[in-house]
Motif scaffolding. Structure first.
Motif, PDB file in Angstrom:
ATOM      1  N   ALA A  54      -5.422 -16.015  73.493  1.00 35.84           N
ATOM      2  CA  ALA A  54      -6.404 -16.605  73.161  1.00 35.84           C
ATOM      3  C   ALA A  54      -6.666 -17.297  71.786  1.00 35.84           C
ATOM      4  O   ALA A  54      -7.108 -18.494  71.497  1.00 35.84           O
ATOM      5  CB  ALA A  54      -7.998 -15.936  73.402  1.00 35.84           C
ATOM      6  N   GLU A  66      -6.442 -11.454  74.036  1.00 34.97           N
ATOM      7  CA  GLU A  66      -7.157 -11.767  72.785  1.00 34.97           C
ATOM      8  C   GLU A  66      -6.085 -12.351  71.843  1.00 34.97           C
ATOM      9  O   GLU A  66      -6.269 -13.723  71.122  1.00 34.97           O
ATOM     10  CB  GLU A  66      -7.469 -10.409  71.990  1.00 34.97           C
ATOM     11  N   TYR A  82     -12.126 -20.138  80.001  1.00 35.24           N
ATOM     12  CA  TYR A  82     -12.655 -18.793  79.675  1.00 35.24           C
ATOM     13  C   TYR A  82     -11.820 -17.811  79.610  1.00 35.24           C
ATOM     14  O   TYR A  82     -11.118 -17.340  80.469  1.00 35.24           O
ATOM     15  CB  TYR A  82     -13.772 -18.521  80.951  1.00 35.24           C
ATOM     16  N   CYS A  83     -11.891 -17.015  78.542  1.00 35.36           N
ATOM     17  CA  CYS A  83     -10.983 -15.961  78.061  1.00 35.36           C
ATOM     18  C   CYS A  83     -11.830 -14.680  78.237  1.00 35.36           C
ATOM     19  O   CYS A  83     -12.805 -14.433  77.638  1.00 35.36           O
ATOM     20  CB  CYS A  83     -10.604 -16.027  76.475  1.00 35.36           C
ATOM     21  N   CYS A  84     -11.002 -13.779  79.200  1.00 33.89           N
ATOM     22  CA  CYS A  84     -11.770 -12.392  79.478  1.00 33.89           C
ATOM     23  C   CYS A  84     -11.663 -11.589  78.414  1.00 33.89           C
ATOM     24  O   CYS A  84     -10.730 -10.612  78.393  1.00 33.89           O
ATOM     25  CB  CYS A  84     -11.177 -11.946  80.712  1.00 33.89           C
ATOM     26  N   ILE A  85     -12.243 -11.515  77.117  1.00 36.49           N
ATOM     27  CA  ILE A  85     -12.041 -10.723  75.924  1.00 36.49           C
ATOM     28  C   ILE A  85     -13.367  -9.663  76.012  1.00 36.49           C
ATOM     29  O   ILE A  85     -14.369 -10.211  75.969  1.00 36.49           O
ATOM     30  CB  ILE A  85     -11.978 -11.330  74.771  1.00 36.49           C
ATOM     31  N   ALA A 101     -15.547  -8.193  80.314  1.00 35.63           N
ATOM     32  CA  ALA A 101     -15.554  -9.547  80.444  1.00 35.63           C
ATOM     33  C   ALA A 101     -14.939  -9.970  81.794  1.00 35.63           C
ATOM     34  O   ALA A 101     -15.153 -11.236  82.173  1.00 35.63           O
ATOM     35  CB  ALA A 101     -14.800 -10.514  79.325  1.00 35.63           C
ATOM     36  N   GLN A 119     -16.352  -7.400  74.901  1.00 34.53           N
ATOM     37  CA  GLN A 119     -16.999  -7.642  73.766  1.00 34.53           C
ATOM     38  C   GLN A 119     -17.599  -5.974  73.478  1.00 34.53           C
ATOM     39  O   GLN A 119     -18.131  -5.352  74.431  1.00 34.53           O
ATOM     40  CB  GLN A 119     -18.246  -8.376  74.060  1.00 34.53           C
ATOM     41  N   ASP A 165     -15.072 -17.286  74.666  1.00 32.18           N
ATOM     42  CA  ASP A 165     -14.956 -15.968  75.387  1.00 32.18           C
ATOM     43  C   ASP A 165     -16.359 -15.503  75.775  1.00 32.18           C
ATOM     44  O   ASP A 165     -16.540 -14.513  76.039  1.00 32.18           O
ATOM     45  CB  ASP A 165     -14.107 -14.792  74.535  1.00 32.18           C
TER      46      ASP A 165
END
Length: 494
Positions: free
Chosen positions: A135, A132, A77-80, A91, A82, A66
Protein backbone atom coordinates in the motif's frame (compact mmCIF):
# COMPACT_ATOMS: atom_id res chain seq x y z
CA UNK A 1 -21.06 -15.02 2.98
CA UNK A 2 -21.27 -12.90 -0.17
CA UNK A 3 -20.69 -9.15 -0.04
CA UNK A 4 -22.30 -6.64 -2.35
CA UNK A 5 -20.80 -3.54 -3.88
CA UNK A 6 -22.64 -0.30 -3.38
CA UNK A 7 -23.51 2.35 -5.95
CA UNK A 8 -20.63 4.43 -7.23
CA UNK A 9 -21.93 7.52 -5.48
CA UNK A 10 -22.56 5.85 -2.11
CA UNK A 11 -19.94 7.86 -0.26
CA UNK A 12 -21.17 11.15 -1.69
CA UNK A 13 -24.67 10.96 -0.23
CA UNK A 14 -23.63 12.63 3.05
CA UNK A 15 -20.97 15.14 3.86
CA UNK A 16 -18.43 14.57 6.62
CA UNK A 17 -17.21 17.28 8.95
CA UNK A 18 -14.03 17.41 6.88
CA UNK A 19 -16.08 17.92 3.69
CA UNK A 20 -17.98 20.81 5.25
CA UNK A 21 -14.74 22.47 6.34
CA UNK A 22 -13.20 21.96 2.89
CA UNK A 23 -15.85 24.34 1.48
CA UNK A 24 -14.29 27.12 3.59
CA UNK A 25 -10.69 26.07 2.97
CA UNK A 26 -8.17 28.90 2.57
CA UNK A 27 -6.12 26.68 0.26
CA UNK A 28 -6.63 25.63 -3.35
CA UNK A 29 -8.33 22.28 -3.69
CA UNK A 30 -6.18 19.33 -4.89
CA UNK A 31 -6.72 18.40 -8.52
CA UNK A 32 -8.75 15.24 -9.15
CA UNK A 33 -6.45 12.35 -9.98
CA UNK A 34 -7.12 8.95 -11.49
CA UNK A 35 -5.11 6.09 -12.95
CA UNK A 36 -5.82 2.69 -14.44
CA UNK A 37 -5.30 -0.03 -11.85
CA UNK A 38 -3.10 -2.07 -14.21
CA UNK A 39 -0.91 0.98 -14.90
CA UNK A 40 -0.58 1.67 -11.18
CA UNK A 41 0.50 -1.88 -10.45
CA UNK A 42 2.96 -1.85 -13.32
CA UNK A 43 4.58 1.41 -12.19
CA UNK A 44 4.89 -0.10 -8.69
CA UNK A 45 6.71 -3.12 -10.21
CA UNK A 46 3.79 -5.49 -9.48
CA UNK A 47 3.91 -6.91 -13.00
CA UNK A 48 2.33 -10.30 -12.27
CA UNK A 49 -0.61 -8.68 -10.51
CA UNK A 50 -1.05 -6.22 -13.37
CA UNK A 51 -1.13 -9.04 -15.91
CA UNK A 52 -3.58 -11.09 -13.83
CA UNK A 53 -6.04 -8.18 -13.66
CA UNK A 54 -6.29 -7.62 -17.40
CA UNK A 55 -9.40 -9.85 -17.48
CA UNK A 56 -11.23 -7.28 -15.31
CA UNK A 57 -10.92 -4.63 -18.00
CA UNK A 58 -10.12 -0.99 -17.35
CA UNK A 59 -10.59 -0.24 -13.65
CA UNK A 60 -10.08 3.45 -12.86
CA UNK A 61 -8.52 4.20 -9.46
CA UNK A 62 -9.21 7.57 -7.81
CA UNK A 63 -7.42 7.00 -4.52
CA UNK A 64 -6.03 4.50 -2.00
CA UNK A 65 -7.25 4.10 1.58
CA UNK A 66 -7.09 1.75 4.57
CA UNK A 67 -10.13 3.27 6.26
CA UNK A 68 -13.24 1.38 5.13
CA UNK A 69 -15.59 4.02 6.52
CA UNK A 70 -13.84 6.83 4.63
CA UNK A 71 -13.51 5.04 1.29
CA UNK A 72 -14.52 7.24 -1.64
CA UNK A 73 -15.85 5.96 -5.01
CA UNK A 74 -12.95 4.61 -7.05
CA UNK A 75 -10.63 3.93 -4.11
CA UNK A 76 -8.58 0.80 -3.52
CA UNK A 77 -9.30 -0.61 -0.05
CA UNK A 78 -6.14 -1.88 1.68
CA UNK A 79 -6.73 -4.38 4.49
CA UNK A 80 -4.29 -2.95 7.04
CA UNK A 81 -5.10 -3.88 10.62
CA UNK A 82 -5.51 -0.89 12.92
CA UNK A 83 -3.80 -1.32 16.29
CA UNK A 84 -4.76 0.75 19.32
CA UNK A 85 -3.74 0.51 22.98
CA UNK A 86 -6.66 -1.78 23.78
CA UNK A 87 -7.65 -3.49 20.54
CA UNK A 88 -6.68 -4.71 17.09
CA UNK A 89 -9.16 -4.09 14.29
CA UNK A 90 -9.07 -6.86 11.66
CA UNK A 91 -9.37 -5.00 8.38
CA UNK A 92 -10.26 -8.28 6.60
CA UNK A 93 -13.45 -8.61 8.65
CA UNK A 94 -16.64 -8.88 6.59
CA UNK A 95 -18.03 -5.73 8.21
CA UNK A 96 -15.17 -3.54 7.00
CA UNK A 97 -15.05 -5.14 3.56
CA UNK A 98 -18.81 -4.57 3.20
CA UNK A 99 -18.39 -0.95 4.32
CA UNK A 100 -15.60 -0.38 1.81
CA UNK A 101 -17.61 -1.86 -1.06
CA UNK A 102 -20.74 0.10 -0.18
CA UNK A 103 -18.67 3.27 -0.21
CA UNK A 104 -17.42 2.53 -3.71
CA UNK A 105 -14.16 0.57 -3.45
CA UNK A 106 -13.12 -0.82 -6.85
CA UNK A 107 -10.42 -3.24 -5.65
CA UNK A 108 -9.13 -4.83 -2.45
CA UNK A 109 -5.58 -5.56 -1.30
CA UNK A 110 -5.50 -8.41 1.24
CA UNK A 111 -2.95 -10.51 3.05
CA UNK A 112 -1.87 -13.80 1.47
CA UNK A 113 -3.60 -16.86 2.97
CA UNK A 114 -6.15 -14.69 4.78
CA UNK A 115 -9.63 -16.19 4.73
CA UNK A 116 -11.88 -13.77 2.86
CA UNK A 117 -15.65 -13.56 2.41
CA UNK A 118 -16.90 -13.93 -1.14
CA UNK A 119 -16.71 -10.64 -3.03
CA UNK A 120 -18.63 -9.54 -6.14
CA UNK A 121 -17.14 -10.94 -9.35
CA UNK A 122 -16.13 -7.52 -10.67
CA UNK A 123 -14.06 -6.63 -7.56
CA UNK A 124 -10.48 -7.89 -7.92
CA UNK A 125 -8.52 -8.95 -4.84
CA UNK A 126 -4.74 -8.43 -4.91
CA UNK A 127 -2.94 -10.62 -2.38
CA UNK A 128 0.31 -9.46 -0.77
CA UNK A 129 2.73 -10.88 1.79
CA UNK A 130 2.88 -7.42 3.38
CA UNK A 131 -0.22 -5.31 2.69
CA UNK A 132 1.19 -2.26 4.43
CA UNK A 133 4.38 -2.28 2.34
CA UNK A 134 2.50 -2.70 -0.93
CA UNK A 135 0.00 0.00 0.00
CA UNK A 136 2.86 2.39 0.81
CA UNK A 137 4.55 1.65 -2.52
CA UNK A 138 1.33 2.08 -4.50
CA UNK A 139 0.62 5.35 -2.69
CA UNK A 140 4.09 6.68 -3.50
CA UNK A 141 3.39 6.01 -7.18
CA UNK A 142 -0.22 7.23 -7.21
CA UNK A 143 0.50 10.44 -5.28
CA UNK A 144 3.77 11.16 -7.16
CA UNK A 145 6.17 10.89 -4.18
CA UNK A 146 5.11 14.14 -2.50
CA UNK A 147 8.16 14.26 -0.23
CA UNK A 148 10.47 14.68 -3.21
CA UNK A 149 8.53 17.76 -4.32
CA UNK A 150 8.92 19.75 -1.07
CA UNK A 151 11.54 20.80 1.44
CA UNK A 152 10.75 17.78 3.58
CA UNK A 153 12.59 17.37 6.89
CA UNK A 154 12.34 14.01 8.70
CA UNK A 155 13.30 13.92 12.39
CA UNK A 156 14.25 10.73 14.24
CA UNK A 157 15.85 9.89 17.57
CA UNK A 158 14.92 8.77 21.07
CA UNK A 159 14.06 12.20 22.45
CA UNK A 160 13.63 15.73 21.19
CA UNK A 161 11.78 14.82 18.00
CA UNK A 162 8.66 16.85 18.76
CA UNK A 163 10.43 20.01 19.90
CA UNK A 164 12.96 19.86 17.06
CA UNK A 165 10.09 19.44 14.59
CA UNK A 166 8.25 22.47 15.97
CA UNK A 167 11.42 24.57 15.89
CA UNK A 168 12.13 23.55 12.29
CA UNK A 169 8.57 24.48 11.36
CA UNK A 170 9.16 27.89 12.97
CA UNK A 171 12.29 28.41 10.86
CA UNK A 172 10.57 27.30 7.65
CA UNK A 173 7.56 29.53 8.24
CA UNK A 174 9.82 32.49 9.05
CA UNK A 175 11.49 31.84 5.68
CA UNK A 176 8.09 32.19 3.97
CA UNK A 177 7.38 28.48 3.43
CA UNK A 178 3.82 27.15 3.74
CA UNK A 179 4.67 24.23 6.02
CA UNK A 180 2.94 20.97 6.90
CA UNK A 181 3.49 19.00 10.09
CA UNK A 182 3.08 15.29 10.85
CA UNK A 183 3.90 14.53 14.46
CA UNK A 184 2.90 13.36 17.90
CA UNK A 185 0.97 16.52 18.83
CA UNK A 186 -0.78 17.32 15.58
CA UNK A 187 -1.02 16.76 11.85
CA UNK A 188 -1.44 20.20 10.34
CA UNK A 189 -0.95 22.53 7.39
CA UNK A 190 0.01 25.92 8.83
CA UNK A 191 -2.57 26.41 11.62
CA UNK A 192 -5.16 24.09 10.04
CA UNK A 193 -5.56 20.51 11.27
CA UNK A 194 -5.29 17.60 8.83
CA UNK A 195 -6.89 14.15 9.11
CA UNK A 196 -4.90 10.93 8.52
CA UNK A 197 -6.61 10.83 5.10
CA UNK A 198 -5.25 14.29 4.27
CA UNK A 199 -8.49 16.29 4.65
CA UNK A 200 -8.70 19.58 6.52
CA UNK A 201 -10.91 19.51 9.60
CA UNK A 202 -11.94 21.39 12.72
CA UNK A 203 -12.85 19.61 15.98
CA UNK A 204 -16.53 19.71 16.89
CA UNK A 205 -15.88 19.97 20.63
CA UNK A 206 -14.77 23.16 22.31
CA UNK A 207 -11.09 22.95 23.20
CA UNK A 208 -10.92 22.44 27.00
CA UNK A 209 -7.57 24.23 27.05
CA UNK A 210 -8.88 27.30 25.19
CA UNK A 211 -8.12 30.46 27.12
CA UNK A 212 -5.25 28.98 29.10
CA UNK A 213 -1.96 30.74 28.76
CA UNK A 214 1.67 29.84 28.90
CA UNK A 215 3.68 32.49 30.64
CA UNK A 216 7.11 33.99 30.80
CA UNK A 217 8.12 37.41 32.12
CA UNK A 218 8.27 38.67 28.54
CA UNK A 219 5.28 37.21 26.73
CA UNK A 220 1.84 35.73 27.08
CA UNK A 221 1.28 33.09 24.44
CA UNK A 222 -2.12 31.59 23.56
CA UNK A 223 -2.21 27.99 24.64
CA UNK A 224 -2.80 26.04 21.44
CA UNK A 225 -5.45 23.35 21.57
CA UNK A 226 -4.39 19.75 21.21
CA UNK A 227 -6.16 16.67 19.95
CA UNK A 228 -5.53 12.95 19.94
CA UNK A 229 -2.97 11.70 17.42
CA UNK A 230 -3.15 7.92 17.13
CA UNK A 231 0.51 7.44 16.28
CA UNK A 232 3.55 9.66 15.92
CA UNK A 233 4.30 8.41 12.41
CA UNK A 234 1.36 7.12 10.33
CA UNK A 235 1.76 4.04 8.17
CA UNK A 236 3.33 4.61 4.77
CA UNK A 237 0.01 4.87 2.93
CA UNK A 238 -1.41 7.54 5.23
CA UNK A 239 1.89 9.39 5.29
CA UNK A 240 1.95 9.61 1.48
CA UNK A 241 -1.70 10.74 1.40
CA UNK A 242 -1.18 13.42 4.05
CA UNK A 243 1.93 14.83 2.41
CA UNK A 244 0.28 14.78 -1.03
CA UNK A 245 -2.72 16.70 0.32
CA UNK A 246 -0.38 19.32 1.82
CA UNK A 247 1.65 19.64 -1.37
CA UNK A 248 -1.46 19.90 -3.54
CA UNK A 249 -2.81 22.68 -1.32
CA UNK A 250 0.34 24.71 -1.85
CA UNK A 251 2.74 23.50 0.85
CA UNK A 252 6.37 24.02 -0.08
CA UNK A 253 7.76 22.36 3.05
CA UNK A 254 6.84 19.76 5.64
CA UNK A 255 8.26 18.28 8.85
CA UNK A 256 7.68 14.64 9.81
CA UNK A 257 8.44 13.01 13.17
CA UNK A 258 9.69 9.48 12.59
CA UNK A 259 9.62 7.03 15.50
CA UNK A 260 11.87 4.00 15.58
CA UNK A 261 9.16 1.37 15.08
CA UNK A 262 7.74 3.15 12.03
CA UNK A 263 11.16 3.50 10.43
CA UNK A 264 11.97 -0.18 11.02
CA UNK A 265 8.47 -1.15 9.84
CA UNK A 266 8.91 0.58 6.50
CA UNK A 267 6.55 3.55 6.94
CA UNK A 268 9.27 5.97 5.84
CA UNK A 269 10.73 3.88 3.00
CA UNK A 270 9.22 6.13 0.31
CA UNK A 271 9.49 9.41 2.21
CA UNK A 272 12.50 10.82 0.28
CA UNK A 273 13.24 13.75 2.62
CA UNK A 274 15.51 16.64 1.73
CA UNK A 275 17.04 16.50 5.22
CA UNK A 276 17.07 13.74 7.86
CA UNK A 277 17.78 14.76 11.45
CA UNK A 278 19.01 12.26 14.06
CA UNK A 279 18.82 13.70 17.58
CA UNK A 280 20.18 10.94 19.83
CA UNK A 281 19.91 7.31 20.87
CA UNK A 282 18.83 6.74 24.46
CA UNK A 283 17.43 3.91 26.58
CA UNK A 284 13.72 3.98 25.89
CA UNK A 285 12.23 0.94 27.69
CA UNK A 286 9.33 0.59 25.27
CA UNK A 287 11.52 0.69 22.17
CA UNK A 288 14.18 -1.56 23.69
CA UNK A 289 11.46 -4.10 24.42
CA UNK A 290 10.46 -4.04 20.75
CA UNK A 291 13.97 -4.14 19.30
CA UNK A 292 15.62 -6.45 21.81
CA UNK A 293 18.80 -4.48 22.48
CA UNK A 294 20.18 -0.97 22.06
CA UNK A 295 22.27 -1.81 19.00
CA UNK A 296 19.24 -3.09 17.12
CA UNK A 297 17.28 -0.06 18.29
CA UNK A 298 19.93 2.38 17.05
CA UNK A 299 20.29 0.55 13.73
CA UNK A 300 16.53 0.73 13.26
CA UNK A 301 16.46 4.51 13.72
CA UNK A 302 19.52 5.04 11.50
CA UNK A 303 17.72 3.36 8.59
CA UNK A 304 16.17 6.77 7.93
CA UNK A 305 19.60 8.25 7.26
CA UNK A 306 20.72 5.20 5.31
CA UNK A 307 17.70 5.70 3.02
CA UNK A 308 19.25 8.96 1.76
CA UNK A 309 20.80 8.19 -1.63
CA UNK A 310 20.89 11.48 -3.57
CA UNK A 311 24.04 13.36 -2.53
CA UNK A 312 23.07 16.33 -4.72
CA UNK A 313 19.67 16.88 -3.07
CA UNK A 314 19.67 15.20 0.33
CA UNK A 315 21.48 16.08 3.57
CA UNK A 316 21.68 14.87 7.18
CA UNK A 317 21.97 16.56 10.58
CA UNK A 318 23.48 14.57 13.50
CA UNK A 319 24.31 15.20 17.15
CA UNK A 320 28.09 15.24 17.63
CA UNK A 321 27.78 15.01 21.43
CA UNK A 322 25.71 11.83 21.48
CA UNK A 323 27.28 8.41 22.02
CA UNK A 324 25.71 7.28 18.74
CA UNK A 325 27.63 9.89 16.72
CA UNK A 326 30.12 7.53 15.06
CA UNK A 327 27.35 5.16 13.97
CA UNK A 328 25.29 8.09 12.65
CA UNK A 329 28.28 9.45 10.76
CA UNK A 330 28.86 6.05 9.16
CA UNK A 331 25.18 5.82 8.21
CA UNK A 332 25.49 9.05 6.21
CA UNK A 333 27.83 7.36 3.72
CA UNK A 334 28.32 9.75 0.79
CA UNK A 335 25.53 12.09 1.91
CA UNK A 336 26.81 15.50 3.13
CA UNK A 337 25.92 16.28 6.75
CA UNK A 338 26.18 18.93 9.44
CA UNK A 339 26.93 18.22 13.08
CA UNK A 340 25.65 20.11 16.11
CA UNK A 341 26.66 20.07 19.76
CA UNK A 342 27.80 21.87 22.88
CA UNK A 343 30.83 19.90 24.07
CA UNK A 344 32.51 19.21 20.72
CA UNK A 345 33.79 21.30 17.83
CA UNK A 346 30.60 20.73 15.86
CA UNK A 347 29.62 22.59 12.69
CA UNK A 348 26.77 24.24 14.62
CA UNK A 349 27.91 24.78 18.20
CA UNK A 350 26.68 26.60 21.27
CA UNK A 351 29.61 28.84 22.22
CA UNK A 352 27.85 30.10 25.33
CA UNK A 353 24.71 29.00 27.16
CA UNK A 354 22.75 30.81 29.88
CA UNK A 355 19.96 28.82 31.50
CA UNK A 356 17.17 30.09 33.75
CA UNK A 357 13.75 28.81 34.69
CA UNK A 358 12.18 31.31 32.30
CA UNK A 359 14.40 31.43 29.23
CA UNK A 360 17.51 30.14 27.49
CA UNK A 361 20.12 32.39 25.86
CA UNK A 362 22.59 30.89 23.39
CA UNK A 363 25.38 32.24 21.20
CA UNK A 364 25.52 29.87 18.23
CA UNK A 365 28.47 29.44 15.88
CA UNK A 366 27.58 28.19 12.40
CA UNK A 367 29.52 27.72 9.14
CA UNK A 368 27.98 31.00 7.90
CA UNK A 369 28.31 33.18 11.00
CA UNK A 370 27.17 33.63 14.59
CA UNK A 371 23.77 34.44 16.03
CA UNK A 372 22.21 35.00 19.44
CA UNK A 373 18.99 33.18 20.30
CA UNK A 374 16.82 33.99 23.32
CA UNK A 375 14.21 31.26 23.67
CA UNK A 376 11.36 30.62 26.10
CA UNK A 377 12.18 26.90 25.86
CA UNK A 378 14.08 26.03 29.01
CA UNK A 379 16.76 23.48 29.78
CA UNK A 380 20.01 22.14 28.33
CA UNK A 381 18.15 19.50 26.31
CA UNK A 382 16.37 22.35 24.52
CA UNK A 383 19.74 23.87 23.65
CA UNK A 384 20.40 20.72 21.61
CA UNK A 385 16.93 20.93 20.06
CA UNK A 386 17.55 24.54 19.04
CA UNK A 387 20.96 23.69 17.57
CA UNK A 388 19.42 20.93 15.44
CA UNK A 389 16.85 23.39 14.03
CA UNK A 390 19.58 25.95 13.33
CA UNK A 391 21.57 23.32 11.41
CA UNK A 392 18.52 22.54 9.26
CA UNK A 393 18.07 26.25 8.54
CA UNK A 394 21.72 26.55 7.51
CA UNK A 395 21.40 23.59 5.12
CA UNK A 396 18.30 25.17 3.56
CA UNK A 397 20.19 28.48 3.10
CA UNK A 398 17.84 30.39 5.37
CA UNK A 399 19.43 33.72 6.47
CA UNK A 400 20.71 33.64 10.04
CA UNK A 401 18.34 36.43 11.08
CA UNK A 402 15.38 34.38 9.90
CA UNK A 403 16.70 31.24 11.60
CA UNK A 404 16.94 33.09 14.90
CA UNK A 405 13.52 34.70 14.50
CA UNK A 406 11.96 31.37 13.52
CA UNK A 407 13.38 29.60 16.57
CA UNK A 408 12.33 32.40 18.92
CA UNK A 409 8.81 32.41 17.44
CA UNK A 410 8.25 28.94 18.96
CA UNK A 411 7.48 30.19 22.46
CA UNK A 412 5.86 26.95 23.63
CA UNK A 413 5.67 23.31 22.57
CA UNK A 414 2.59 21.79 24.28
CA UNK A 415 3.59 19.31 26.96
CA UNK A 416 7.31 19.64 26.33
CA UNK A 417 8.95 21.25 29.38
CA UNK A 418 6.10 23.72 29.12
CA UNK A 419 5.96 26.57 31.62
CA UNK A 420 2.33 27.38 32.42
CA UNK A 421 0.79 30.30 34.25
CA UNK A 422 0.36 29.63 37.97
CA UNK A 423 -2.17 32.47 38.41
CA UNK A 424 -5.86 31.64 37.92
CA UNK A 425 -8.04 33.78 35.64
CA UNK A 426 -10.03 35.50 38.42
CA UNK A 427 -12.92 37.98 38.26
CA UNK A 428 -11.91 41.63 38.63
CA UNK A 429 -12.42 43.48 41.93
CA UNK A 430 -16.11 43.98 42.58
CA UNK A 431 -17.30 41.43 40.03
CA UNK A 432 -19.67 38.64 41.03
CA UNK A 433 -17.79 35.65 42.47
CA UNK A 434 -14.65 37.68 43.16
CA UNK A 435 -14.46 36.82 46.88
CA UNK A 436 -15.02 33.07 46.34
CA UNK A 437 -12.53 32.97 43.49
CA UNK A 438 -9.88 34.71 45.56
CA UNK A 439 -10.18 31.92 48.13
CA UNK A 440 -9.41 29.39 45.39
CA UNK A 441 -6.30 31.26 44.26
CA UNK A 442 -3.20 29.21 45.16
CA UNK A 443 -0.96 31.03 47.61
CA UNK A 444 2.11 30.88 45.39
CA UNK A 445 4.65 33.59 44.59
CA UNK A 446 4.29 34.97 41.08
CA UNK A 447 7.72 33.69 40.08
CA UNK A 448 6.78 30.11 40.99
CA UNK A 449 6.94 28.28 37.63
CA UNK A 450 4.74 25.27 36.95
CA UNK A 451 6.19 22.96 34.29
CA UNK A 452 4.26 20.35 32.31
CA UNK A 453 6.17 17.66 30.45
CA UNK A 454 5.20 14.50 28.59
CA UNK A 455 8.11 12.52 30.05
CA UNK A 456 7.00 8.90 29.80
CA UNK A 457 10.14 7.02 30.81
CA UNK A 458 12.40 7.16 33.88
CA UNK A 459 15.19 8.62 31.74
CA UNK A 460 13.01 11.43 30.37
CA UNK A 461 11.63 12.29 33.79
CA UNK A 462 15.17 12.38 35.18
CA UNK A 463 16.22 14.70 32.35
CA UNK A 464 13.39 17.11 33.13
CA UNK A 465 14.25 17.18 36.84
CA UNK A 466 17.96 17.68 36.14
CA UNK A 467 17.09 20.43 33.67
CA UNK A 468 15.02 22.34 36.22
CA UNK A 469 17.69 22.05 38.90
CA UNK A 470 20.41 23.18 36.50
CA UNK A 471 18.25 26.17 35.58
CA UNK A 472 18.09 27.24 39.22
CA UNK A 473 15.18 25.41 40.84
CA UNK A 474 16.04 24.84 44.50
CA UNK A 475 12.94 22.77 45.31
CA UNK A 476 10.96 20.68 42.81
CA UNK A 477 7.57 19.15 43.58
CA UNK A 478 6.88 16.27 41.19
CA UNK A 479 3.49 14.88 40.23
CA UNK A 480 3.57 12.02 37.74
CA UNK A 481 1.35 9.25 36.47
CA UNK A 482 0.32 7.64 33.22
CA UNK A 483 -2.52 7.72 30.72
CA UNK A 484 -3.54 4.10 31.29
CA UNK A 485 -1.65 2.77 28.27
CA UNK A 486 1.81 2.52 29.83
CA UNK A 487 1.23 1.58 33.46
CA UNK A 488 4.62 -0.09 33.72
CA UNK A 489 6.23 3.33 33.32
CA UNK A 490 4.88 4.73 36.60
CA UNK A 491 6.47 1.95 38.64
CA UNK A 492 9.82 2.46 36.99
CA UNK A 493 9.68 6.23 37.46
CA UNK A 494 8.89 5.78 41.14
Amino acid sequence: MALEAGPSNAAAEGESDADEFEDESPFPEPDFKSMLLTDLLGLAAEFDAAAALEEYGDILVNGISDNAEHIMPGDIYCCINQISAIDVVDAHDAYYLQQALLNGAVAVIAEVDMEMPELPDHIPVIYADDVEELASRLAAVFYDKPGAGMNLVAVSGTSGKTTVSWLIRGVLEQAGQLTGMVGSIEHALAEHLVTPEGDLWEPDDIDPAEGRECSSPFALVPYKGRYSVEETTPNGLRLQRSLASMRDRGATAAVVECDASSIAGGSTDWLEPSIAVFTNCGDDPGDLEVFGDKQEYMDGMLELIRSLKDADRQRAVINADDESYKAAEAACGSIPFLTYGINTDADVRAESVELTLWQTTIIVKTPVGRLEIISNLVGRHNVYNILAAVAVGVLLNVPLADIGAGVESVQVVPGRCEVVNNVLDLPLDGEEGEEEAQQQQPKLPHDFPVVVDAADTPQRLATVLETLREAGAERVFTVFGCDGQVRWCSGLCA
